[in-house]
Structures are given as C-alpha cells and as structure tokens.
Design a protein around this motif. Structure first.
Motif, mmCIF file in Angstrom:
data_model
loop_
_atom_site.group_PDB
_atom_site.id
_atom_site.type_symbol
_atom_site.label_atom_id
_atom_site.label_comp_id
_atom_site.label_asym_id
_atom_site.label_seq_id
_atom_site.Cartn_x
_atom_site.Cartn_y
_atom_site.Cartn_z
ATOM 1 N N THR A 1 -14.154 -6.288 -7.305
ATOM 2 C CA THR A 1 -13.951 -7.210 -6.190
ATOM 3 C C THR A 1 -12.581 -6.897 -5.605
ATOM 4 O O THR A 1 -11.812 -6.129 -6.181
ATOM 5 N N GLY A 2 -12.269 -7.474 -4.463
ATOM 6 C CA GLY A 2 -11.029 -7.104 -3.775
ATOM 7 C C GLY A 2 -10.130 -8.281 -3.473
ATOM 8 O O GLY A 2 -9.670 -8.443 -2.340
ATOM 9 N N ARG A 3 -9.845 -9.106 -4.464
ATOM 10 C CA ARG A 3 -8.967 -10.250 -4.247
ATOM 11 C C ARG A 3 -7.502 -9.810 -4.104
ATOM 12 O O ARG A 3 -7.102 -8.795 -4.694
ATOM 13 N N LYS A 4 -6.745 -10.576 -3.353
ATOM 14 C CA LYS A 4 -5.314 -10.313 -3.210
ATOM 15 C C LYS A 4 -4.646 -10.291 -4.585
ATOM 16 O O LYS A 4 -4.837 -11.199 -5.388
ATOM 17 N N ILE B 1 -8.686 -0.612 7.622
ATOM 18 C CA ILE B 1 -9.930 -1.323 7.315
ATOM 19 C C ILE B 1 -9.902 -1.901 5.903
ATOM 20 O O ILE B 1 -10.875 -2.503 5.462
ATOM 21 N N HIS B 2 -8.786 -1.730 5.217
ATOM 22 C CA HIS B 2 -8.489 -2.467 3.987
ATOM 23 C C HIS B 2 -6.981 -2.398 3.812
ATOM 24 O O HIS B 2 -6.284 -1.760 4.599
ATOM 25 N N ARG B 3 -6.437 -3.066 2.819
ATOM 26 C CA ARG B 3 -4.989 -3.174 2.684
ATOM 27 C C ARG B 3 -4.518 -2.799 1.284
ATOM 28 O O ARG B 3 -5.254 -2.933 0.306
ATOM 29 N N GLY C 1 -16.734 -1.098 12.912
ATOM 30 C CA GLY C 1 -17.509 -2.095 12.181
ATOM 31 C C GLY C 1 -18.398 -1.489 11.114
ATOM 32 O O GLY C 1 -18.628 -2.105 10.064
ATOM 33 N N VAL C 2 -18.897 -0.284 11.361
ATOM 34 C CA VAL C 2 -19.761 0.377 10.392
ATOM 35 C C VAL C 2 -18.993 0.660 9.106
ATOM 36 O O VAL C 2 -19.505 0.463 7.997
ATOM 37 N N TYR C 3 -17.746 1.117 9.244
ATOM 38 C CA TYR C 3 -16.939 1.418 8.062
ATOM 39 C C TYR C 3 -16.414 0.139 7.402
ATOM 40 O O TYR C 3 -16.319 0.054 6.170
ATOM 41 N N VAL D 1 -5.241 4.875 1.452
ATOM 42 C CA VAL D 1 -5.652 3.770 2.316
ATOM 43 C C VAL D 1 -6.349 4.356 3.542
ATOM 44 O O VAL D 1 -5.982 5.428 4.022
ATOM 45 N N ILE D 2 -7.384 3.658 4.025
ATOM 46 C CA ILE D 2 -8.222 4.176 5.104
ATOM 47 C C ILE D 2 -8.003 3.377 6.379
ATOM 48 O O ILE D 2 -7.995 2.146 6.367
ATOM 49 N N PHE D 3 -7.862 4.100 7.492
ATOM 50 C CA PHE D 3 -7.725 3.510 8.819
ATOM 51 C C PHE D 3 -8.898 3.947 9.695
ATOM 52 O O PHE D 3 -9.427 5.053 9.546
#
Length: 307
Positions: free
Chosen positions: A238-241, A142-144, A163-165, A153-155
């Motif tokens: 923020t979560g920019r590449k 759910i993020h990279r 969708g909630v997470y 890292v979370i799956f």
C-alpha cells in the motif's frame, strides 16, 4: 477538449522560470481592496512585495485582467499569482534522469531534494529543476517520495496519457522496492508481512498507528546482517504517507537517521550530513499503452557499514 487541456487553457499566467502560477478562490466578498486582502491572507508576504507584483502584472483574475491594490475582492473570483521566496538554500545534490519518452520521465532523486514546491522550497525542488532543464511545462509527478528519501520517481509530461499511468498506482499495479538500513529485528523470521492501521498524527507532518482494520501493508526481507545494522528490502503493498518509516519504527528498528520516527526531533535545517537511510530502489509495471514490462532501478546506494 479534454479536462486537462481545458484547465490549461484557463490558466491566465504562463510558467515562469519553471514555476507554474498559483491561485486562490475568494469564498466571500471582502471590504477594502485587493492589497489589504492579500496582505491579510499571506502574513509572511509584505505589502511592498504585493505592490511590486501587481506593478509587474503578476497578480491577475481568471480572465487574465491585472489586479491592482484597489481592485474589488468579490465572492467566487479566482486570483492568480506566482509564489516567490526572498531566499532559498541551495540543495547541493543533483537528480539523474533514467528514462524519457513521449509520455514519461523517470528520475533518480537524491536525498534532501523536495519533490514539489512547498514551504521554504521553490526553485530547489525536483519538479522545477526538471521543468527548466528539459523544457517540459506539463511535467507532473504521478507519485511522491519524501524529501528525505532518495530513489526512483516517475513523472508524466503528456496530459493526454497522464490518467492512464496514474491509474496504475490507484489499482496497485506498480511494483515498488525499497532498501533501508536499520537495527536488527530480533526474533523475526524473514520474510514477513507487517500490517497496521495508519492515521494522521497529532502533529501534521507525521503519521501514527491505531487499533482497527489495517490499511497499510509492508513485506520485510533481510538482505544482509552488518554488525549492529541490518540491510533490509521493503515492499510496500500500500502507499500510505511515511508507511515504511512508521512500520520499521513500530517494529522496533527505526530507519537510520530518521528525524520523524519514532519521535520527531528538532529540525536540522540545512544540515545534509546524515541522510535518511531509505532508498526507492526500483519501480516496475506493465506499460498500459504498449503492454511492455518496464522496470527502473536507482543507481544510488545507502551508507552501508563495513563488514
């Protein structure tokens, strides 16, 4: 039936050896048969390989009907197949699972291990390894994290609550902390916040900054000075590449062993001797289902120099 369940019901090929099937849409009818179409579309896959896949029934349409060399290529059809690699270099580092419940799996990723199948990596990816080891066919990050970055890292493995997470990241309700080793930032008082406008670079795999309204923000803290190297704590708001990598390089202290910033270096291939000194140390959030405060910590460490 929910949207995700509906999508799963339409997938005509099962997960095989931890790998979900891929698909492509045909946007216009093509003369000739399916073999000619696929060979032209995927120049790095031989015609013989496609013939073998078709003979095994590994190339099908949306209804699950097997496609052969002479099958018609029709506008609007969806072709399903499995990605295959003839040779894949083993990644000699393992992830650890920090937490698992009926919704989430939290892993501690090593450096060099890609998150998901892409390019020259398929089996040697965190997603496929975890799917196989834990028999979780619906596992999805759910993020990279970059391949070069280690840490938490979370799956999600429950489509009903995914969708909630995911919405936590969209709402910036997740608290992420990183650690990095880089040169000293002379003349800076800590902590400080750096903001910039990040856009895609001329080379597809890097980012750059340009003038304009900032769309990225990082809080930089100093943990310790260690001679010619500082140990930093970084909080991306923020979560920019590549946000942390680009921000530190722009500030004049690129993260140690960064092969992309400030200047992309020649590809090191499978050289594992100099990992990027960037670690996703922790992730915290209030669980949207239970309200319980959760925080997960990486058990890995950076290559700290001696004092």
């Amino acid at each position: 039936m929910g949207r995700q369940a509906e999508r799963n019901a339409r997938v005509p090929l099962p997960i095989r050896d931890g790998v979900a099937p891929s698909y492509l849409w045909v946007t216009q009818a093509c003369a000739g048969g399916m073999l000619d179409f696929l060979a032209a579309r995927f120049a790095d896959v031989t015609r013989q390989s496609w013939l073998e896949r078709m003979a095994r029934g590994d190339v099908v349409d949306a209804a699950g009907s097997r496609l052969g060399p002479d099958s018609a290529v029709q506008n609007g059809m969806r072709i399903w197949y499995y990605r295959e690699l003839e040779a894949e270099t083993p990644i000699p580092f393992d992830a650890q699972v920090l937490f698992q419940d009926e919704h989430l799996l939290v892993a501690d990723k090593p450096h060099f291990l890609p998150m998901i199948p892409s390019g020259r990596f398929l089996q040697e990816t965190l997603l496929v390894r975890l799917k196989k080891a834990y028999a979780l066919p619906h596992l999805t990050p759910i993020h990279r994290l970059d391949r070069e970055t280690a840490g938490v890292v979370i799956f999600s493995h429950n489509p009903a609550t995914r969708g909630v997470y995911q919405s936590l990241f969209q709402k910036r309700a997740v608290r992420k902390t990183y650690e990095a080793l880089a040169a000293p930032l002379v003349g800076r008082d800590f902590p400080f916040t750096y903001r910039s406008r990040m856009v895609d670079g001329e080379q597809f795999f890097v980012m750059r900054e340009e003038a304009g309204e900032p769309n990225s923000e990082t809080l930089v803290e100093l943990i310790a000075r260690r001679g010619a190297v500082n140990h930093y704590r970084l909080h991306p708001h923020t979560g920019r590449k590549h946000q942390l990598r680009l921000h530190m390089a722009t500030l004049g202290a690129p993260i140690l062993n960064d092969a992309f910033y400030p200047v992309p270096l020649p590809c090191k291939g499978d050289d594992f001797s100099a990992p990027l000194q960037l670690l996703a140390r922790s992730i915290g959030f209030d669980d949207p289902l239970t309200g319980v405060a959760r925080r997960f910590f990486s058990e890995r460490s950076l290559d700290l120099p001696s004092d």
